[in-house]
Design a protein around this motif. Structure first.
Motif, PDB file in Angstrom:
ATOM      1  N   LEU A 208      -4.073 -22.968  15.370  1.00 35.40           N
ATOM      2  CA  LEU A 208      -2.713 -23.099  15.894  1.00 35.40           C
ATOM      3  C   LEU A 208      -1.767 -23.724  14.888  1.00 35.40           C
ATOM      4  O   LEU A 208      -0.554 -23.472  14.938  1.00 35.40           O
ATOM      5  N   HIS A 209      -2.297 -24.563  13.961  1.00 35.78           N
ATOM      6  CA  HIS A 209      -1.430 -25.236  12.983  1.00 35.78           C
ATOM      7  C   HIS A 209      -1.318 -24.457  11.668  1.00 35.78           C
ATOM      8  O   HIS A 209      -0.740 -24.958  10.701  1.00 35.78           O
ATOM      9  N   THR A 210      -1.892 -23.259  11.645  1.00 37.84           N
ATOM     10  CA  THR A 210      -1.796 -22.402  10.462  1.00 37.84           C
ATOM     11  C   THR A 210      -1.362 -21.004  10.903  1.00 37.84           C
ATOM     12  O   THR A 210      -0.176 -20.744  11.058  1.00 37.84           O
ATOM     13  N   LEU A 211      -2.324 -20.144  11.160  1.00 35.67           N
ATOM     14  CA  LEU A 211      -2.002 -18.761  11.476  1.00 35.67           C
ATOM     15  C   LEU A 211      -1.271 -18.621  12.803  1.00 35.67           C
ATOM     16  O   LEU A 211      -0.355 -17.797  12.929  1.00 35.67           O
ATOM     17  N   GLY A 212      -1.652 -19.431  13.801  1.00 34.89           N
ATOM     18  CA  GLY A 212      -0.962 -19.354  15.088  1.00 34.89           C
ATOM     19  C   GLY A 212       0.512 -19.700  14.968  1.00 34.89           C
ATOM     20  O   GLY A 212       1.375 -19.043  15.561  1.00 34.89           O
ATOM     21  N   ALA A 213       0.807 -20.747  14.198  1.00 33.20           N
ATOM     22  CA  ALA A 213       2.199 -21.121  13.979  1.00 33.20           C
ATOM     23  C   ALA A 213       2.947 -20.008  13.255  1.00 33.20           C
ATOM     24  O   ALA A 213       4.084 -19.668  13.594  1.00 33.20           O
ATOM     25  N   ALA A 214       2.302 -19.430  12.237  1.00 34.12           N
ATOM     26  CA  ALA A 214       2.944 -18.332  11.506  1.00 34.12           C
ATOM     27  C   ALA A 214       3.218 -17.143  12.413  1.00 34.12           C
ATOM     28  O   ALA A 214       4.251 -16.468  12.290  1.00 34.12           O
ATOM     29  N   GLN A 215       2.309 -16.886  13.342  1.00 29.32           N
ATOM     30  CA  GLN A 215       2.482 -15.738  14.236  1.00 29.32           C
ATOM     31  C   GLN A 215       3.693 -15.895  15.139  1.00 29.32           C
ATOM     32  O   GLN A 215       4.488 -14.965  15.294  1.00 29.32           O
TER      33      GLN A 215
ATOM     34  N   LEU B 274      -9.158 -18.704   7.367  1.00 27.47           N
ATOM     35  CA  LEU B 274      -8.491 -18.312   8.621  1.00 27.47           C
ATOM     36  C   LEU B 274      -8.461 -16.793   8.777  1.00 27.47           C
ATOM     37  O   LEU B 274      -7.619 -16.262   9.517  1.00 27.47           O
ATOM     38  N   VAL B 275      -9.386 -16.128   8.119  1.00 28.82           N
ATOM     39  CA  VAL B 275      -9.568 -14.685   8.289  1.00 28.82           C
ATOM     40  C   VAL B 275     -10.882 -14.494   9.038  1.00 28.82           C
ATOM     41  O   VAL B 275     -11.958 -14.689   8.469  1.00 28.82           O
ATOM     42  N   PRO B 276     -10.836 -14.154  10.324  1.00 33.16           N
ATOM     43  CA  PRO B 276     -12.081 -14.063  11.106  1.00 33.16           C
ATOM     44  C   PRO B 276     -12.953 -12.918  10.632  1.00 33.16           C
ATOM     45  O   PRO B 276     -12.469 -11.886  10.163  1.00 33.16           O
ATOM     46  N   SER B 277     -14.272 -13.112  10.756  1.00 30.03           N
ATOM     47  CA  SER B 277     -15.208 -12.073  10.351  1.00 30.03           C
ATOM     48  C   SER B 277     -15.539 -11.125  11.493  1.00 30.03           C
ATOM     49  O   SER B 277     -16.151 -10.082  11.283  1.00 30.03           O
TER      50      SER B 277
ATOM     51  N   GLY C 112      -0.093 -18.367   6.452  1.00 34.65           N
ATOM     52  CA  GLY C 112      -0.898 -18.807   7.582  1.00 34.65           C
ATOM     53  C   GLY C 112      -2.382 -18.619   7.398  1.00 34.65           C
ATOM     54  O   GLY C 112      -3.179 -19.219   8.126  1.00 34.65           O
ATOM     55  N   SER C 113      -2.798 -17.765   6.447  1.00 38.19           N
ATOM     56  CA  SER C 113      -4.213 -17.574   6.154  1.00 38.19           C
ATOM     57  C   SER C 113      -4.343 -17.166   4.696  1.00 38.19           C
ATOM     58  O   SER C 113      -3.371 -16.738   4.066  1.00 38.19           O
ATOM     59  N   LEU C 114      -5.543 -17.306   4.172  1.00 42.57           N
ATOM     60  CA  LEU C 114      -5.816 -16.914   2.786  1.00 42.57           C
ATOM     61  C   LEU C 114      -6.374 -15.497   2.772  1.00 42.57           C
ATOM     62  O   LEU C 114      -7.498 -15.235   2.339  1.00 42.57           O
TER      63      LEU C 114
END
Length: 476
Positions: free
Chosen positions: A378-385, A23-26, A394-396
């Motif tokens: 949305l169910h990981t980083l978006g929720a954390a945000q 979940l870390v965009p390049s 929310g991401s590794l």
């Protein structure tokens, strides 16, 4: 130290041979989920220290060996961030299956009409059971609405009736204790119960609850928030009371808002109360946000407020389908929550994402309106945000808590992974979930918790809740 304390966490953990989703965009694509077909991840002292493609560098392996660390070869399984639920009520874990023939308020009468008779001990074990259930399904962080000190009262024509008496402060604090003891990271959402007592009583009660949670280990108790109650509060100044507490204590606010298809005009009229009180901003989140108007969405987005989307419970309670793609297009931050175990019935984040994808596509007739990559974000980083904790979970990403799931697409075998990330969202189920780690420490394996309180939590709710129901008359 809590029962879930990090007593066996290796100083270093090296994860290898992973289908790694970070979940870390390049690049600049917000829906890039950072996938590596053969990746590795180094965990040090519970935090992500490094990630990479292919074989880990020899120096990394040597360092782990020298430190007496562990190497976890996952053999081509997915390794992805633990799910984040931006809207949850963990105390409901023992109340599944109630109010199935009801919409929101009838379901609340059935479910919360039962918790109205619970003791602090009852609510502790129910919350602990719910938190462990989340962990066993790969959810490692939750925004947790605690059952308020003022018990539920029936709603008539969209308005709360009655003024139930208050329970002791312990009724709240034991719910926070249960999240901590389970080893679940959480944001503690507290009701202000603004119709009970004087204004000073309201302020003092909330401050005491905030103090209790903030005294906990900040690695687990990630923050404090207000359970926004303007939707059903009879106080015309309820929004002003909440905003004053937000500013005074530096907390966020998430309000159940525009959820039920009942008394829609009355619900919509209350949006102005939050707007005019100055609530709109990054610290304000609207949960559900279904019965909106274009003007309400526009004003909420322009003000910087976020939205928490609960697709499974919205369908279960016949509430409707939120206009999520439109909200995102207008710049609104959105996260996904699992909501109650009592209204999603199974705390399954993959099911939750798929229900959301299906609902949006059925509504818009456009498959691009909700793609799997976006639902996962949305169910990981978006929720954390929207919870205000994306700097920690929310991401590794390097420096964040090493909370992750190991998901095996071969057990059960789903066949060739034509598009691995999309297969992860669309084809995985809890049956594929092999292991769950929080801070680099194994907390659940094959659906079996390693927490020493898990057996007692199960025994307590199986014995105590039926006994409670027998005393008050069986819930519907």
């Amino acid at each position: 130290m809590s029962p879930a304390g990090p007593t066996v966490t290796p100083v270093q953990l090296l994860v290898t041979e992973a289908r790694l989703i970070t979940l870390v965009p390049s690049g600049d694509d917000p829906d890039d989920v950072g996938y590596s077909e053969r990746g590795w991840m180094l965990v040090e002292d519970g935090l992500v220290a490094a990630t990479g493609d292919g074989e880990p560098p020899a120096t990394v392996r040597a360092g782990v060996s020298a430190a007496g660390g562990e190497v976890l070869d996952v053999g081509g399984a997915f390794v992805a961030p633990g799910f984040v639920s931006s809207h949850s009520h963990l105390f409901t874990s023992g109340l599944r299956g109630l109010g199935v023939a009801e919409t929101l308020y009838g379901w609340c009468d059935s479910m919360l009409g039962t918790t109205a008779h619970m003791s602090p001990t009852d609510i502790y074990w129910s919350t602990l059971h719910g938190a462990l259930d989340f962990l066993s399904h790969g959810v490692t962080t939750a925004y947790n609405f605690t059952d308020p000190l003022q018990a539920w009262e029936p709603m008539v024509e969209g308005r709360r009736t009655g003024t139930a008496g208050l329970r002791d402060l312990e009724y709240h604090t034991r719910q926070a204790d249960a999240c901590r003891d389970a080893g679940l990271r959480f944001v503690d959402a507290i009701g202000m119960d603004a119709t009970a007592g004087t204004d000073q009583d309201v302020v003092d009660r909330f401050a005491a609850s905030v103090e209790h949670t903030r005294a906990m280990d900040p690695a687990l108790a990630l923050g404090v928030s207000i359970m926004g109650q303007v939707q059903w509060s009879p106080r015309p100044d309820a929004a002003e009371v909440e905003v004053a507490a937000m500013r005074r204590h530096g907390v966020t606010n998430q309000a159940h808002f525009l959820e039920s298809p009942e008394a829609i005009e009355l619900q919509q009229s209350k949006f102005a109360l939050y707007r005019d009180a100055g609530a709109l901003g990054p610290d304000m989140v609207f949960g559900h946000f279904i019965q909106t108007t274009p003007e309400i969405i526009e004003q909420a987005a322009a003000g910087g407020a976020g939205m928490s989307w609960q697709p499974a419970s919205n369908g279960r309670l016949a509430s409707g389908v939120a206009l999520v793609p439109e909200m995102i297009a207008m710049g609104m931050a959105v996260g996904i929550g699992l909501d109650d175990q009592a209204c999603t019935d199974v705390a399954d984040p993959w099911q939750n994402m798929r229900i959301g994808i299906a609902a949006q596509r059925a509504r818009t007739k456009d498959p691009l309106s909700m793609m799997p990559e976006r639902a996962l974000r949305l169910h990981t980083l978006g929720a954390a945000q929207i919870m205000g904790v994306a700097d920690r979970v929310g991401s590794l990403a390097v420096g964040k808590h090493a909370d992750f799931v190991v998901v095996d697409p071969r057990q059960p075998d789903v066949g060739p992974l034509w598009h691995p990330v999309r297969n992860y969202v669309m084809s995985m189920t809890p049956r594929n979930l092999r292991q769950v780690y929080v801070g680099g420490r194994l907390v659940d394996e094959g659906g079996i918790s390693v927490n020493p309180l898990a057996v007692e939590a199960s025994a307590r709710i199986h014995a105590d809740l039926p006994a409670l129901a027998a005393r008050i008359g069986h819930p519907r």
